[in-house]
Design a protein around this motif. Structure first.
Motif, PDB file in Angstrom:
ATOM      1  N   TYR A   1       6.315   5.995   0.736  1.00 37.30           N
ATOM      2  CA  TYR A   1       6.824   4.695   1.206  1.00 37.30           C
ATOM      3  C   TYR A   1       5.757   3.616   1.037  1.00 37.30           C
ATOM      4  CZ  TYR A   1       8.380   1.147   4.593  1.00 37.30           C
ATOM      5  OH  TYR A   1       8.744  -0.025   5.209  1.00 37.30           O
ATOM      6  N   ARG A   2       6.178   2.446   0.570  1.00 35.66           N
ATOM      7  CA  ARG A   2       5.252   1.347   0.319  1.00 35.66           C
ATOM      8  C   ARG A   2       5.141   0.454   1.554  1.00 35.66           C
ATOM      9  NH1 ARG A   2       6.592  -0.439  -5.962  1.00 35.66           N
ATOM     10  NH2 ARG A   2       5.926   1.552  -6.902  1.00 35.66           N
ATOM     11  N   LEU A   3       3.916   0.260   1.991  1.00 37.91           N
ATOM     12  CA  LEU A   3       3.639  -0.465   3.217  1.00 37.91           C
ATOM     13  C   LEU A   3       3.334  -1.924   2.918  1.00 37.91           C
ATOM     14  CD1 LEU A   3       1.207   2.330   3.983  1.00 37.91           C
ATOM     15  CD2 LEU A   3       2.842   1.790   5.757  1.00 37.91           C
ATOM     16  N   GLY A   4       4.099  -2.827   3.512  1.00 36.27           N
ATOM     17  CA  GLY A   4       3.724  -4.229   3.497  1.00 36.27           C
ATOM     18  C   GLY A   4       2.601  -4.469   4.485  1.00 36.27           C
ATOM     19  N   PRO A   5       2.137  -5.705   4.637  1.00 34.49           N
ATOM     20  CA  PRO A   5       0.989  -5.946   5.506  1.00 34.49           C
ATOM     21  C   PRO A   5       1.195  -5.518   6.954  1.00 34.49           C
ATOM     22  CG  PRO A   5       1.838  -8.006   4.554  1.00 34.49           C
ATOM     23  CD  PRO A   5       2.554  -6.892   3.887  1.00 34.49           C
TER      24      PRO A   5
ATOM     25  N   SER B   1      -3.166  11.585   8.986  1.00 38.14           N
ATOM     26  CA  SER B   1      -3.109  12.472  10.151  1.00 38.14           C
ATOM     27  C   SER B   1      -3.331  11.718  11.460  1.00 38.14           C
ATOM     28  CB  SER B   1      -4.134  13.600  10.016  1.00 38.14           C
ATOM     29  OG  SER B   1      -5.459  13.099  10.084  1.00 38.14           O
ATOM     30  N   GLU B   2      -3.905  10.522  11.375  1.00 38.44           N
ATOM     31  CA  GLU B   2      -4.140   9.713  12.574  1.00 38.44           C
ATOM     32  C   GLU B   2      -3.029   8.701  12.820  1.00 38.44           C
ATOM     33  OE1 GLU B   2      -7.975   8.016  11.877  1.00 38.44           O
ATOM     34  OE2 GLU B   2      -9.049   9.870  12.325  1.00 38.44           O
ATOM     35  N   ALA B   3      -2.065   8.585  11.899  1.00 37.94           N
ATOM     36  CA  ALA B   3      -0.964   7.647  12.086  1.00 37.94           C
ATOM     37  C   ALA B   3      -0.095   8.096  13.262  1.00 37.94           C
ATOM     38  CB  ALA B   3      -0.123   7.566  10.813  1.00 37.94           C
ATOM     39  N   PRO B   4       0.549   7.168  13.957  1.00 36.29           N
ATOM     40  CA  PRO B   4       1.322   7.558  15.139  1.00 36.29           C
ATOM     41  C   PRO B   4       2.549   8.402  14.810  1.00 36.29           C
ATOM     42  CG  PRO B   4       1.530   5.192  14.672  1.00 36.29           C
ATOM     43  CD  PRO B   4       0.497   5.719  13.752  1.00 36.29           C
ATOM     44  N   GLY B   5       2.855   9.333  15.713  1.00 33.16           N
ATOM     45  CA  GLY B   5       4.060  10.154  15.588  1.00 33.16           C
ATOM     46  C   GLY B   5       4.145  10.884  14.270  1.00 33.16           C
ATOM     47  N   GLY B   6       5.315  10.812  13.657  1.00 32.64           N
ATOM     48  CA  GLY B   6       5.520  11.488  12.378  1.00 32.64           C
ATOM     49  C   GLY B   6       5.260  10.610  11.164  1.00 32.64           C
ATOM     50  N   LEU B   7       4.641   9.442  11.379  1.00 39.43           N
ATOM     51  CA  LEU B   7       4.476   8.496  10.275  1.00 39.43           C
ATOM     52  C   LEU B   7       3.625   9.052   9.146  1.00 39.43           C
ATOM     53  CD1 LEU B   7       3.995   4.936  11.845  1.00 39.43           C
ATOM     54  CD2 LEU B   7       5.953   5.838  10.585  1.00 39.43           C
ATOM     55  N   GLY B   8       2.551   9.764   9.490  1.00 39.13           N
ATOM     56  CA  GLY B   8       1.678  10.281   8.445  1.00 39.13           C
ATOM     57  C   GLY B   8       2.398  11.239   7.519  1.00 39.13           C
ATOM     58  N   ARG B   9       3.213  12.086   8.089  1.00 42.45           N
ATOM     59  CA  ARG B   9       3.961  13.048   7.281  1.00 42.45           C
ATOM     60  C   ARG B   9       5.043  12.331   6.472  1.00 42.45           C
ATOM     61  NH1 ARG B   9       3.692  18.350   9.737  1.00 42.45           N
ATOM     62  NH2 ARG B   9       5.939  18.582   9.889  1.00 42.45           N
ATOM     63  N   TYR B  10       5.696  11.352   7.091  1.00 38.77           N
ATOM     64  CA  TYR B  10       6.692  10.561   6.379  1.00 38.77           C
ATOM     65  C   TYR B  10       6.075   9.838   5.183  1.00 38.77           C
ATOM     66  CZ  TYR B  10       9.713   6.508   5.481  1.00 38.77           C
ATOM     67  OH  TYR B  10      10.478   5.537   4.885  1.00 38.77           O
ATOM     68  N   LEU B  11       4.951   9.191   5.390  1.00 35.64           N
ATOM     69  CA  LEU B  11       4.312   8.434   4.314  1.00 35.64           C
ATOM     70  C   LEU B  11       3.824   9.345   3.200  1.00 35.64           C
ATOM     71  CD1 LEU B  11       2.263   5.886   6.464  1.00 35.64           C
ATOM     72  CD2 LEU B  11       4.394   5.460   5.233  1.00 35.64           C
ATOM     73  N   ALA B  12       3.285  10.510   3.562  1.00 30.87           N
ATOM     74  CA  ALA B  12       2.788  11.440   2.552  1.00 30.87           C
ATOM     75  C   ALA B  12       3.916  11.998   1.697  1.00 30.87           C
ATOM     76  CB  ALA B  12       2.027  12.586   3.227  1.00 30.87           C
ATOM     77  N   LEU B  13       5.029  12.353   2.312  1.00 32.25           N
ATOM     78  CA  LEU B  13       6.118  13.011   1.580  1.00 32.25           C
ATOM     79  C   LEU B  13       6.974  12.039   0.785  1.00 32.25           C
ATOM     80  CD1 LEU B  13       7.435  15.774   4.013  1.00 32.25           C
ATOM     81  CD2 LEU B  13       5.468  15.796   2.481  1.00 32.25           C
ATOM     82  N   THR B  14       7.052  10.793   1.226  1.00 31.10           N
ATOM     83  CA  THR B  14       7.953   9.847   0.563  1.00 31.10           C
ATOM     84  C   THR B  14       7.241   8.818  -0.309  1.00 31.10           C
ATOM     85  OG1 THR B  14       7.938   8.233   2.378  1.00 31.10           O
ATOM     86  CG2 THR B  14       9.555  10.036   2.506  1.00 31.10           C
TER      87      THR B  14
ATOM     88  N   LEU C   1       0.833  -1.193   0.000  1.00 31.10           N
ATOM     89  CA  LEU C   1       0.000   0.000   0.000  1.00 31.10           C
ATOM     90  C   LEU C   1       0.869   1.245   0.000  1.00 31.10           C
ATOM     91  CD1 LEU C   1      -1.625  -2.367   1.565  1.00 31.10           C
ATOM     92  CD2 LEU C   1      -3.120  -0.518   2.322  1.00 31.10           C
ATOM     93  N   GLY C   2       0.351   2.335  -0.587  1.00 31.31           N
ATOM     94  CA  GLY C   2       1.105   3.575  -0.560  1.00 31.31           C
ATOM     95  C   GLY C   2       0.356   4.720  -1.201  1.00 31.31           C
ATOM     96  N   MET C   3       0.838   5.914  -0.915  1.00 32.29           N
ATOM     97  CA  MET C   3       0.287   7.143  -1.488  1.00 32.29           C
ATOM     98  C   MET C   3       1.431   7.888  -2.173  1.00 32.29           C
ATOM     99  SD  MET C   3      -2.945   6.978  -0.669  1.00 32.29           S
ATOM    100  CE  MET C   3      -3.404   8.586  -1.287  1.00 32.29           C
ATOM    101  N   PRO C   4       1.814   7.483  -3.390  1.00 34.39           N
ATOM    102  CA  PRO C   4       2.963   8.088  -4.073  1.00 34.39           C
ATOM    103  C   PRO C   4       2.617   9.362  -4.841  1.00 34.39           C
ATOM    104  CG  PRO C   4       2.098   6.298  -5.389  1.00 34.39           C
ATOM    105  CD  PRO C   4       1.250   6.344  -4.137  1.00 34.39           C
ATOM    106  N   ASP C   5       1.577  10.060  -4.394  1.00 38.94           N
ATOM    107  CA  ASP C   5       1.009  11.156  -5.186  1.00 38.94           C
ATOM    108  C   ASP C   5       1.959  12.328  -5.389  1.00 38.94           C
ATOM    109  OD1 ASP C   5      -2.211  10.451  -5.199  1.00 38.94           O
ATOM    110  OD2 ASP C   5      -1.176   9.745  -3.422  1.00 38.94           O
ATOM    111  N   CYS C   6       2.744  12.670  -4.370  1.00 34.10           N
ATOM    112  CA  CYS C   6       3.590  13.863  -4.495  1.00 34.10           C
ATOM    113  C   CYS C   6       4.603  13.740  -5.637  1.00 34.10           C
ATOM    114  CB  CYS C   6       4.314  14.143  -3.177  1.00 34.10           C
ATOM    115  SG  CYS C   6       3.219  14.716  -1.847  1.00 34.10           S
ATOM    116  N   CYS C   7       4.958  12.512  -5.999  1.00 38.91           N
ATOM    117  CA  CYS C   7       5.933  12.351  -7.085  1.00 38.91           C
ATOM    118  C   CYS C   7       5.322  12.671  -8.440  1.00 38.91           C
ATOM    119  CB  CYS C   7       6.531  10.956  -7.075  1.00 38.91           C
ATOM    120  SG  CYS C   7       5.449   9.670  -7.728  1.00 38.91           S
TER     121      CYS C   7
END
Length: 349
Positions: A167-171, A152-165, A132-138
């Motif tokens: 990153y592809r999430l395994g299960p 925005s509900e992901a723990p810590g800085g994960l939401g911002r990390y996932l949005a900006l990068t 899974l991933g949100m590669p939209d910014c690229c």
């Protein structure tokens, strides 16, 4: 052949994406077909549970058909794209507010708008192959289809990390970050569906679920939070440049290739709508997508990454720079009479 198949199977209302040759990327007609099926199943007393599944092994859904959207934009048919996003987001809202349980079965790639289709429902199942991933910014877009709420509900800085990068999430990562609830091996899906068709009881999912193993994101939380938990785009970039951890190096490389305007808008959306509901997130994202053909890097990103594949996008702002607050505000400003409304796709739960 139709790209969506729907039928009632015992207590199950089944929606099946059958466009595997295009990684089940969905068109406007497919969005409307899903919405009509949800409306039909809601009024059917025999349907206790709805399941969304997809043909093939490669993908649940790669999201919206970007080639379709590119052709419309290049032809100046901005309204076609805007109408597609309007109906897609209404479908996402409908899934998030549906009064009956909805199960998504996600195998392979679930990207972009595929996250909207699969990750707002009440019971989100991933297979061992899920990615899974949100590669939209690229490609010059912000994570959308309601992803702002999940991120925005992901723990810590994960939401911002996932949005900006992107990153592809395994299960295991998908469950840890809040994109999924259970892992069920792909080989067990027919038995799970048969049990659900017979009983209509979603509690049976637990009988088929297996432990997903360790999450790489969980083990990387210290670095993620250090670099992404707060701050502007330029501050995040500065922290990444000063960190020699492999995750930071990889994140900086991904950000370097992405649209600065999209990155800054993605951060702003999370800052504004942390803790908000699905409707607020979708309405805010729609302001960006409504303007995306003319006022963002979207068409250029599609050209460089999807169409011509030269990987040499010419962004409106220099790489690793931060657009002005005025630039961001202009793209995310209210749309007046064109604001997203939820007369379709919102069942008011």
């Amino acid at each position: 052949m139709a790209d969506i198949a729907t039928h009632v199977d015992g207590r199950l209302g089944r929606i099946n994406l059958i466009r595997p040759e295009a990684m089940n990327a969905f068109t406007h007609d497919m969005c409307l077909s899903v919405t009509r099926a949800l409306e039909r199943f809601l009024s059917d007393p025999d349907v206790a549970v709805v399941v969304i599944e997809a043909a093939g092994e490669q993908a649940f859904s790669a999201g919206a058909d970007m080639r379709m959207l590119y052709r419309a934009g290049r032809a100046g048919s901005f309204h076609a794209g805007q109408q597609f996003w309007r109906d897609e987001y209404r479908m996402d809202a409908m899934l998030a507010t549906y009064p009956k349980p909805v199960i998504s079965l996600m195998q392979g790639f679930t990207m972009g708008g595929g996250v909207g289709l699969g990750c707002h429902v009440s019971h989100r199942i991933v297979s061992e192959s899920a990615c899974l991933g949100m590669p939209d910014c690229c490609i010059g877009r912000v994570p959308d289809a309601g992803a702002t709420r999940i991120l925005s509900e992901a723990p810590g800085g994960l939401g911002r990390y996932l949005a900006l990068t992107g990153y592809r999430l395994g299960p295991a990562d998908a469950i840890y970050a809040g994109f999924a609830d259970h892992q069920v091996p792909r080989a067990q899906w027919p038995d799970l569906l048969a049990a659900l068709a017979a009983s209509g009881e979603v509690g049976q999912i637990a009988e088929f679920a297996t432990a997903p193993g360790p999450s790489r994101l969980a083990s990387a939380r210290n670095v993620v939070d250090q670099c992404f938990a707060e701050g502007s785009l330029s501050e995040i970039i500065a922290r990444l440049q000063q960190t020699d951890d492999a995750l930071a190096v990889s994140a900086l490389a991904r950000i370097t290739k992405s649209s600065p305007l999209a990155l800054a808008c993605a951060l702003e959306l999370q800052a504004r709508y942390t803790g908000s509901g699905i409707h607020e997130a979708l309405a805010a994202e729609y302001r960006f997508t409504f303007r995306s053909y003319e006022n963002t890097d979207f068409l250029e990103g599609l050209r460089a990454i999807i169409i011509e594949k030269d990987l040499a996008a010419k962004w409106r702002h220099p790489s690793l720079s931060e657009p002005s607050a005025e630039d961001v505000a202009a793209v995310l400003a209210p749309l007046g009479d064109a604001e997203l409304q939820f007369e379709r796709g919102d069942l008011g739960k």
